[in-house]
Design a protein around this motif. Sequence first.
Motif, mmCIF file in Angstrom:
data_model
loop_
_atom_site.group_PDB
_atom_site.id
_atom_site.type_symbol
_atom_site.label_atom_id
_atom_site.label_comp_id
_atom_site.label_asym_id
_atom_site.label_seq_id
_atom_site.Cartn_x
_atom_site.Cartn_y
_atom_site.Cartn_z
ATOM 1 N N TRP A 75 -2.162 9.784 3.679
ATOM 2 C CA TRP A 75 -3.545 9.821 4.171
ATOM 3 C C TRP A 75 -4.549 10.108 3.056
ATOM 4 O O TRP A 75 -5.699 9.719 3.150
ATOM 5 C CB TRP A 75 -3.666 10.788 5.352
ATOM 6 C CG TRP A 75 -2.921 10.207 6.501
ATOM 7 C CD1 TRP A 75 -1.747 10.645 7.037
ATOM 8 C CD2 TRP A 75 -3.242 8.996 7.192
ATOM 9 N NE1 TRP A 75 -1.330 9.793 8.024
ATOM 10 C CE2 TRP A 75 -2.225 8.777 8.135
ATOM 11 C CE3 TRP A 75 -4.288 8.072 7.098
ATOM 12 C CZ2 TRP A 75 -2.224 7.670 8.991
ATOM 13 C CZ3 TRP A 75 -4.288 6.968 7.951
ATOM 14 C CH2 TRP A 75 -3.268 6.779 8.882
ATOM 15 N N ARG A 76 -4.111 10.787 2.001
ATOM 16 C CA ARG A 76 -5.001 10.956 0.846
ATOM 17 C C ARG A 76 -5.201 9.604 0.163
ATOM 18 O O ARG A 76 -6.299 9.261 -0.263
ATOM 19 C CB ARG A 76 -4.413 11.970 -0.142
ATOM 20 C CG ARG A 76 -4.613 13.388 0.331
ATOM 21 C CD ARG A 76 -4.282 14.393 -0.754
ATOM 22 N NE ARG A 76 -4.637 15.735 -0.304
ATOM 23 C CZ ARG A 76 -4.183 16.837 -0.855
ATOM 24 N NH1 ARG A 76 -3.348 16.775 -1.866
ATOM 25 N NH2 ARG A 76 -4.561 18.011 -0.393
ATOM 26 N N GLN A 77 -4.113 8.863 0.099
ATOM 27 C CA GLN A 77 -4.196 7.518 -0.502
ATOM 28 C C GLN A 77 -5.102 6.608 0.307
ATOM 29 O O GLN A 77 -5.889 5.850 -0.231
ATOM 30 C CB GLN A 77 -2.810 6.894 -0.501
ATOM 31 C CG GLN A 77 -2.030 7.108 -1.739
ATOM 32 C CD GLN A 77 -1.187 5.848 -1.960
ATOM 33 O OE1 GLN A 77 -1.709 4.808 -2.337
ATOM 34 N NE2 GLN A 77 0.091 5.956 -1.690
ATOM 35 N N MET A 78 -4.942 6.682 1.636
ATOM 36 C CA MET A 78 -5.758 5.857 2.519
ATOM 37 C C MET A 78 -7.238 6.216 2.329
ATOM 38 O O MET A 78 -8.103 5.350 2.287
ATOM 39 C CB MET A 78 -5.323 6.077 3.974
ATOM 40 C CG MET A 78 -5.990 5.179 4.992
ATOM 41 S SD MET A 78 -5.563 3.419 4.825
ATOM 42 C CE MET A 78 -4.177 3.289 5.952
ATOM 43 N N ALA A 79 -7.502 7.532 2.186
ATOM 44 C CA ALA A 79 -8.877 8.000 1.998
ATOM 45 C C ALA A 79 -9.448 7.489 0.679
ATOM 46 O O ALA A 79 -10.596 7.044 0.606
ATOM 47 C CB ALA A 79 -8.901 9.524 2.022
ATOM 48 N N ALA A 80 -8.617 7.534 -0.369
ATOM 49 C CA ALA A 80 -9.087 7.091 -1.683
ATOM 50 C C ALA A 80 -9.430 5.602 -1.651
ATOM 51 O O ALA A 80 -10.394 5.150 -2.263
ATOM 52 C CB ALA A 80 -8.015 7.378 -2.735
ATOM 53 N N ALA A 116 -7.623 3.152 10.857
ATOM 54 C CA ALA A 116 -7.923 4.513 10.417
ATOM 55 C C ALA A 116 -9.048 4.481 9.404
ATOM 56 O O ALA A 116 -9.750 5.452 9.199
ATOM 57 C CB ALA A 116 -6.688 5.133 9.793
ATOM 58 N N ALA A 117 -9.198 3.353 8.755
ATOM 59 C CA ALA A 117 -10.261 3.203 7.772
ATOM 60 C C ALA A 117 -11.578 2.940 8.489
ATOM 61 O O ALA A 117 -12.275 1.992 8.212
ATOM 62 C CB ALA A 117 -9.919 2.075 6.824
ATOM 63 N N PHE A 131 0.834 -1.207 0.000
ATOM 64 C CA PHE A 131 0.000 0.000 0.000
ATOM 65 C C PHE A 131 0.871 1.260 0.000
ATOM 66 O O PHE A 131 0.618 2.201 -0.752
ATOM 67 C CB PHE A 131 -0.928 -0.014 1.224
ATOM 68 C CG PHE A 131 -1.812 1.188 1.319
ATOM 69 C CD1 PHE A 131 -2.929 1.308 0.512
ATOM 70 C CD2 PHE A 131 -1.509 2.209 2.207
ATOM 71 C CE1 PHE A 131 -3.730 2.434 0.583
ATOM 72 C CE2 PHE A 131 -2.302 3.332 2.290
ATOM 73 C CZ PHE A 131 -3.420 3.444 1.477
ATOM 74 N N ALA A 132 1.887 1.277 0.876
ATOM 75 C CA ALA A 132 2.789 2.431 0.965
ATOM 76 C C ALA A 132 3.838 2.285 -0.134
ATOM 77 O O ALA A 132 4.954 1.820 0.100
ATOM 78 C CB ALA A 132 3.445 2.484 2.338
ATOM 79 N N GLN A 133 3.444 2.675 -1.347
ATOM 80 C CA GLN A 133 4.303 2.412 -2.510
ATOM 81 C C GLN A 133 5.598 3.205 -2.481
ATOM 82 O O GLN A 133 6.639 2.722 -2.887
ATOM 83 C CB GLN A 133 3.534 2.711 -3.795
ATOM 84 C CG GLN A 133 2.461 1.677 -4.055
ATOM 85 C CD GLN A 133 1.626 2.012 -5.280
ATOM 86 O OE1 GLN A 133 1.985 2.881 -6.069
ATOM 87 N NE2 GLN A 133 0.512 1.333 -5.440
ATOM 88 N N GLN A 134 5.508 4.435 -1.994
ATOM 89 C CA GLN A 134 6.713 5.268 -1.932
ATOM 90 C C GLN A 134 7.445 4.979 -0.625
ATOM 91 O O GLN A 134 6.804 4.849 0.429
ATOM 92 C CB GLN A 134 6.347 6.757 -1.968
ATOM 93 C CG GLN A 134 5.469 7.166 -3.136
ATOM 94 C CD GLN A 134 6.160 6.973 -4.471
ATOM 95 O OE1 GLN A 134 7.358 7.207 -4.596
ATOM 96 N NE2 GLN A 134 5.405 6.515 -5.456
ATOM 97 N N ASP A 135 8.761 4.932 -0.666
ATOM 98 C CA ASP A 135 9.534 4.687 0.553
ATOM 99 C C ASP A 135 9.259 5.742 1.618
ATOM 100 O O ASP A 135 9.293 5.467 2.809
ATOM 101 C CB ASP A 135 11.039 4.646 0.237
ATOM 102 C CG ASP A 135 11.425 3.330 -0.437
ATOM 103 O OD1 ASP A 135 10.558 2.431 -0.537
ATOM 104 O OD2 ASP A 135 12.588 3.213 -0.867
#
Length: 353
Positions: free
Chosen positions: A299-304, A251-252, A210-214
Amino acid sequence: MLRLSFLIIVSIAITACAAPSKVKVNYDPTEVSAEAALQRELALKKILSYKKRLNTVSYPILKAATKFCTAKRSYSMGARGSSSSDYKDAWRTTANKIFSGDEYTVTWVAEKGPAAKSGLAVNDRILSINDVEFGTSNQQHKKFYAEASRIAKNTAPIKSLLVKRGDQLLEMDIRLETICGYPVVLRESDAVNAYADGKRIIITKGMMRFAQQDQELALVVAHELGHNLMGHLDKKKTNHMLGTIIDLAAAANGVSTRGTFANMGARAFSQDFEAEADYVALYYMNAAGLPLEGSANFWRQMAAEHPGSIGTSHSASHPATSERFLAISNTIAEINHKISAGLPVEPNLGKSK
Ligand SMILES: [Zn+2]
């Protein structure tokens, strides 16, 4: 009407499943076991690549946060290794191929860490530490690991490290460095989760995907380190006793996590603890010299991915993703202000933020 068509589709599906297959596929058992061996090798290499990324991202944070980590420090040479004796059954055969038989093989070396400075490299085999050989028996392996553990606890210095590279024997002198004593561990679960148990930081494979960027993965690791360093588990003993904490994935909220997390038990931290862990995490990242801009995007990614986590709710265990994005952005502004004003870049603990 909708229900009727649903029932028809279900019954067709059941009928289709029950029908005998028309195609008979024959496998050569030898070919199947060769393919299985190949797939196990791919799987083991994949796990090693997850661990490599996790170590590379987390080590600089553990090192940089040492100054905040007065209670629990560890002494590290900045390298990891493994041997096939860590594996069982068919996996051991696979591991034998990867780890040069039953030798203790270096799988990861921290860039610019003590081991790297002394010339230790991936695929080197460590034959002995302080004359304690890795050997070939489980009993000898235990002695070797016990010596490594004494070194990590700083009750014994590294006097000598005997290393084999190809047919070459090398003796190395490695000076240890101090890091935060919370090992970062990969959990082989597809759930998007990470948690802290007061002793370790645990990140799932699902979270790593999920956390694609380091930089996003660094935020997750630093956040969990925050829970450990701020003593959130001691402050909420009931959670600690349950062992496992659902953390970031909780968080979801608004999304049913029952199926995904049934085996993970336990409740999450409180909203205040979450906000505090996010806050200190950015200071740890800054101390590690990591870029902060853009990390709030996690957190934007998590929201999406989990729209149920966007809205605020005071009954939820975690702040909403919208609040977390803004809180992180504000903390980044606070840190940038301290840097440009030449102020000490320390979290404002015990003061209003
Ligand atoms: Zn948390």
